[in-house]
Design a protein around this motif. Sequence first.
Motif, mmCIF file in Angstrom:
data_model
loop_
_atom_site.group_PDB
_atom_site.id
_atom_site.type_symbol
_atom_site.label_atom_id
_atom_site.label_comp_id
_atom_site.label_asym_id
_atom_site.label_seq_id
_atom_site.Cartn_x
_atom_site.Cartn_y
_atom_site.Cartn_z
ATOM 1 N N LEU A 43 32.437 -57.943 -8.644
ATOM 2 C CA LEU A 43 33.207 -58.826 -7.779
ATOM 3 C C LEU A 43 33.809 -57.983 -6.662
ATOM 4 N N CYS A 44 34.023 -58.575 -5.508
ATOM 5 C CA CYS A 44 34.709 -57.865 -4.432
ATOM 6 C C CYS A 44 36.219 -58.013 -4.609
ATOM 7 N N ASP A 154 14.984 -58.154 -3.017
ATOM 8 C CA ASP A 154 14.199 -57.498 -1.979
ATOM 9 C C ASP A 154 14.962 -56.362 -1.314
ATOM 10 N N LEU A 155 16.294 -56.483 -1.219
ATOM 11 C CA LEU A 155 17.074 -55.398 -0.625
ATOM 12 C C LEU A 155 16.952 -54.129 -1.454
ATOM 13 N N GLU A 156 16.839 -54.285 -2.765
ATOM 14 C CA GLU A 156 16.750 -53.125 -3.656
ATOM 15 C C GLU A 156 15.331 -52.575 -3.742
ATOM 16 N N LEU A 157 14.330 -53.418 -3.423
ATOM 17 C CA LEU A 157 12.930 -52.990 -3.499
ATOM 18 C C LEU A 157 12.420 -52.422 -2.182
ATOM 19 N N ALA A 158 13.144 -52.660 -1.096
ATOM 20 C CA ALA A 158 12.671 -52.255 0.229
ATOM 21 C C ALA A 158 12.749 -50.748 0.406
ATOM 22 N N TRP A 170 32.131 -55.345 4.343
ATOM 23 C CA TRP A 170 33.349 -56.147 4.322
ATOM 24 C C TRP A 170 33.077 -57.639 4.153
ATOM 25 N N CYS A 171 31.946 -58.109 4.655
ATOM 26 C CA CYS A 171 31.702 -59.560 4.656
ATOM 27 C C CYS A 171 30.863 -60.034 3.481
ATOM 28 N N HIS A 172 30.036 -59.174 2.918
ATOM 29 C CA HIS A 172 29.250 -59.495 1.722
ATOM 30 C C HIS A 172 29.297 -58.271 0.793
ATOM 31 N N PRO A 173 30.485 -57.922 0.292
ATOM 32 C CA PRO A 173 30.665 -56.623 -0.364
ATOM 33 C C PRO A 173 29.797 -56.403 -1.592
ATOM 34 N N VAL A 174 29.513 -57.448 -2.355
ATOM 35 C CA VAL A 174 28.725 -57.240 -3.569
ATOM 36 C C VAL A 174 27.273 -56.909 -3.219
ATOM 37 N N LEU A 175 26.734 -57.541 -2.195
ATOM 38 C CA LEU A 175 25.396 -57.164 -1.741
ATOM 39 C C LEU A 175 25.397 -55.728 -1.215
ATOM 40 N N TYR A 176 26.465 -55.361 -0.523
ATOM 41 C CA TYR A 176 26.588 -53.987 -0.039
ATOM 42 C C TYR A 176 26.562 -53.002 -1.212
ATOM 43 N N GLN A 177 27.270 -53.335 -2.284
ATOM 44 C CA GLN A 177 27.283 -52.441 -3.441
ATOM 45 C C GLN A 177 25.916 -52.359 -4.098
ATOM 46 N N ARG A 178 25.208 -53.482 -4.157
ATOM 47 C CA ARG A 178 23.849 -53.449 -4.709
ATOM 48 C C ARG A 178 22.959 -52.544 -3.862
ATOM 49 N N LEU A 179 23.105 -52.639 -2.544
ATOM 50 C CA LEU A 179 22.312 -51.801 -1.654
ATOM 51 C C LEU A 179 22.709 -50.335 -1.767
ATOM 52 N N ALA A 180 24.006 -50.069 -1.878
ATOM 53 C CA ALA A 180 24.479 -48.684 -2.005
ATOM 54 C C ALA A 180 23.964 -48.037 -3.289
ATOM 55 N N ASP A 195 24.928 -52.799 15.432
ATOM 56 C CA ASP A 195 26.238 -53.410 15.632
ATOM 57 C C ASP A 195 26.946 -52.671 16.761
ATOM 58 N N PRO A 196 27.564 -53.386 17.707
ATOM 59 C CA PRO A 196 28.307 -52.678 18.757
ATOM 60 C C PRO A 196 29.416 -51.788 18.212
ATOM 61 N N ARG A 197 30.019 -52.194 17.098
ATOM 62 C CA ARG A 197 31.078 -51.394 16.473
ATOM 63 C C ARG A 197 30.483 -50.504 15.388
ATOM 64 N N ARG A 198 31.160 -49.385 15.158
ATOM 65 C CA ARG A 198 30.813 -48.596 13.982
ATOM 66 C C ARG A 198 31.692 -49.106 12.844
ATOM 67 N N THR A 199 31.185 -50.052 12.111
ATOM 68 C CA THR A 199 31.935 -50.677 11.018
ATOM 69 C C THR A 199 31.830 -49.826 9.765
ATOM 70 N N MET A 200 32.522 -50.270 8.705
ATOM 71 C CA MET A 200 32.430 -49.563 7.432
ATOM 72 C C MET A 200 31.002 -49.577 6.883
ATOM 73 N N THR A 201 30.226 -50.589 7.234
ATOM 74 C CA THR A 201 28.829 -50.628 6.801
ATOM 75 C C THR A 201 28.038 -49.472 7.402
ATOM 76 N N SER A 202 28.420 -49.044 8.593
ATOM 77 C CA SER A 202 27.693 -47.964 9.267
ATOM 78 C C SER A 202 27.755 -46.656 8.494
ATOM 79 N N ASP A 203 28.736 -46.522 7.620
ATOM 80 C CA ASP A 203 28.892 -45.263 6.898
ATOM 81 C C ASP A 203 27.793 -45.030 5.869
ATOM 82 N N ILE A 204 27.018 -46.054 5.563
ATOM 83 C CA ILE A 204 25.896 -45.887 4.638
ATOM 84 C C ILE A 204 24.578 -45.764 5.404
#
Length: 888
Positions: A43-44, A154-158, A170-180, A195-204
């Motif tokens: 859970l997020c 598919d995100l995990e198999l790619a 930040w917006c879909h954190p559980v999918l982010y964790q699965r990808l991480a 993304d124009p911004r360097r968001t927290m997602t960019s750190d991965i």
Amino acid sequence: MPTETKTTCPYCGVGCGVIAKVDDTGSVSVKGDPDHPANFGRLCSKGSALAETIDLDGRLLYPEVDGARASWNTALDLVATKFSEAIAEHGPDAVAFYVSGQLLTEDYYVANKLMKGFIGSGNIDTNSRLCMSSSVAGHRRAFGSDTVPGTYEDLELADLVILTGSNLAWCHPVLYQRLAVAKAARPGLKIVVIDPRRTMTSDIADLHLAIRPDGDVALFTGLLAHLATSPAIDQNYIGAYTAGFAEAFAAAAALSWDELLERTGLPAMQLREFFRLFETMEKTVTCYSQGVNQSASGTDKVNAILNCHLATGRIGRPGMGPFSLTGQPNAMGGREVGGLANMLAAHMAIENAGDRDRVQRFWSSPAIAAKPGLKAVDMFKAVAEGRIKALWIMATNPVVSMPDADAVEAAIAACPFVVVSDIVGNTDTTRHADVLLPSLGWGEKDGTVTNSERRISRQRPFLPAPGEARADWWQLAEVARRMGHEAAFGFADPAAIFAEHAALSAFENSGNRDFDIGAYAGIDDAAYHALHPFQWPAPLADAPVPPGGKRFFADGGFFHPDQRACFIAVNLPETDRTSADYPLTLNTGRIRDQWHTMTRTGKSARLSAHIAEPFAEIHPRDAMELGIRGAGLVEIESPHGTAVVRALISERQARGSIFVPMHWNGQFSARARIDTAVAPVVDPVSGQPASKNVAVRARPLKAEHYGFAVSAARPENLDCDYWALAKAEGGWRLEFASCTGISDWANWCRKHLGIPAGVEPLGYCDGATGETRLAFFDGTRLLAALFVAPEPVAVARAWAVQQLTASHGDLRKRFAIAAGRPGADQPDPGATVCSCFGVGVNQISGAIRNGCHSVEAIGKALNAGTNCGSCRAEIRTIIDSCLAAAAE
């Protein structure tokens, strides 16, 4: 005996399974459901805090008419009468429903059936129009249906995952964790963030493309031109299953390399690397979300992405395909039943005469909407123009979330008859209602939702209905019966609605529609109660099954009449909306721990601790040129409205752009409804507003006094030029500023912070410095503490908040509070980073100095990042910053 109920989270479109436990005292706790295939127990931070948001404080518990309590019969009779009169006098298009992705599918189904089949108008739209309608339009243009081809797996198999317009962390954190987790297990998995911004997602990310706003069409058009001359092109797939490739390629080939560089703002080396990755990695998934959809060119952005996957045949097979990440918990379910103004139920088309006839015959309805209704922005324009005489708003807060929000508020206020169904009594929208209807909230609702991967799950009740609150579907059905449609709306329970919904999906479906859950057409109450999460399609046993099983389109089978996919020759849009008067680009969006307009998450002290007030993220060079200082106040203005928020100066932000979250409303801040500044510009195909590219100007707001306070009582009647409230353990925290002088701060506290007469403060007012420090006590309990200065107040905020729940028998500690300085035995944890365990930045920095140089080591020492994992990217950033500073 304690009870456990399996249900589904009410936040984003990931659709996580939740287990809610109610103990013998009635206390509720939540945890992730390890058996749910969306989250496998994760859970997020928002999902983990659900139990903190279900109290009845502020709940709407009884029907109200003109601000006075009324019976259900009185309220429903009035709604039915007013809608019937408007229809009789002005026609069916004189009424409208504006509904929400927070509704359950059963609620949505009844609303759509009433409006389109019995009132006979298409005027039902949803806040999903603001969220995913460009994705719907792109899917329908390319596939002939609103079909998401792939699955989360598919995100995990790619081998390559592209995240465009998505701050997944930040917006879909559980999918982010699965990808991480997948990347940690397989370091060869490449991740590109666009993304124009360097968001927290960019750190991965292995590659971050800081694209110009609305440069996505050009980027993927250039990619298509590159792929067409590379070994990645799949001529066999194109020839067998698609149409229009030549036209799409000709349009792409017309884009020169120099124009591509200009439109995207990307270095040539980065573009070439992105093209190389896409070309050479067959197992590619492209995830897109609001940064793609919320645009005046959103539909073309979607089709530009789809073109690249169709050209390479990378669709519908494990580990490859385009993937639309849904914003709300049931935006997908709403689309399935026709919740958008330009759709019919079961993914049928309102513009198709055969589909209209089929739905009308199934419903045995007296009418059927003959044309699409008004989409959200146009709907509220029609309200403002007086063309809509009766409006019913359900489970959403458009005065905060719609573009040109002040104009929307004025329209609702002037509408002759407004009904609002909500769980909260006081929102920016409910105050304009003629009739307020109390709805059920999460934990009380009973029905289904559909997540981003087409998985239908149950939301089950585990709490009693409070007061006289009733389900939204029941409210709609009761009004329908009062309008003369008793037989068609005699639903006894949500199971009966779901069974009818499933039966309609299979009605005369010979495999020419994607959405089919006919296997559940005969479901009874027991089976509905026990329903396990399942993905559609789930047709009847003897019905045709689309090829590919749980994935679509690997071997064609598209839903255009010729069964081919359509390449779309997209147009290159205007990307720069700025001018000399409005030289900056505003980008609005979400933050990690808040949701939509905060009516639920704003109740949680834990969630509010992460970011406690609205802010504008701005690049240091822009801030310097504009005279904006860190922690100062910023006034953001467009021709449509203004907002005032705190300045957050950050190099993560691109020059020339400002990011402001969309969550804050009139209950939590004075002037932070950022959508007042957003122009009502929409995508011409989807009608989705362009919330990511708004021309604005910004200037510092200089106040005479800046203040911070903690208070056991909720601050009320604040008359400051800026204020922002946040829930805290034991009370509230308040940021404020005033442009006019205030001479008596003690009386100010009595007036606004609920300090009883006769309670005198400890502290001081320094005339020379302009600083004031006051603390009020009732015995050993802190009632309030106030800190005021001529500049933004420097005080240990997290420590000050903690004092609301501490005992203060020691006089020295009372003076420490008044001084705003924690003692050596009360270290300041700093701004909250990990909401789950309440761990602050100072604690993390201390652990780093003590040798914890990895996220895992921080987790072992402090627990931070070990529950939902949403803060792991921030922890990694703090580690990198501390280690870099130590090396200097």
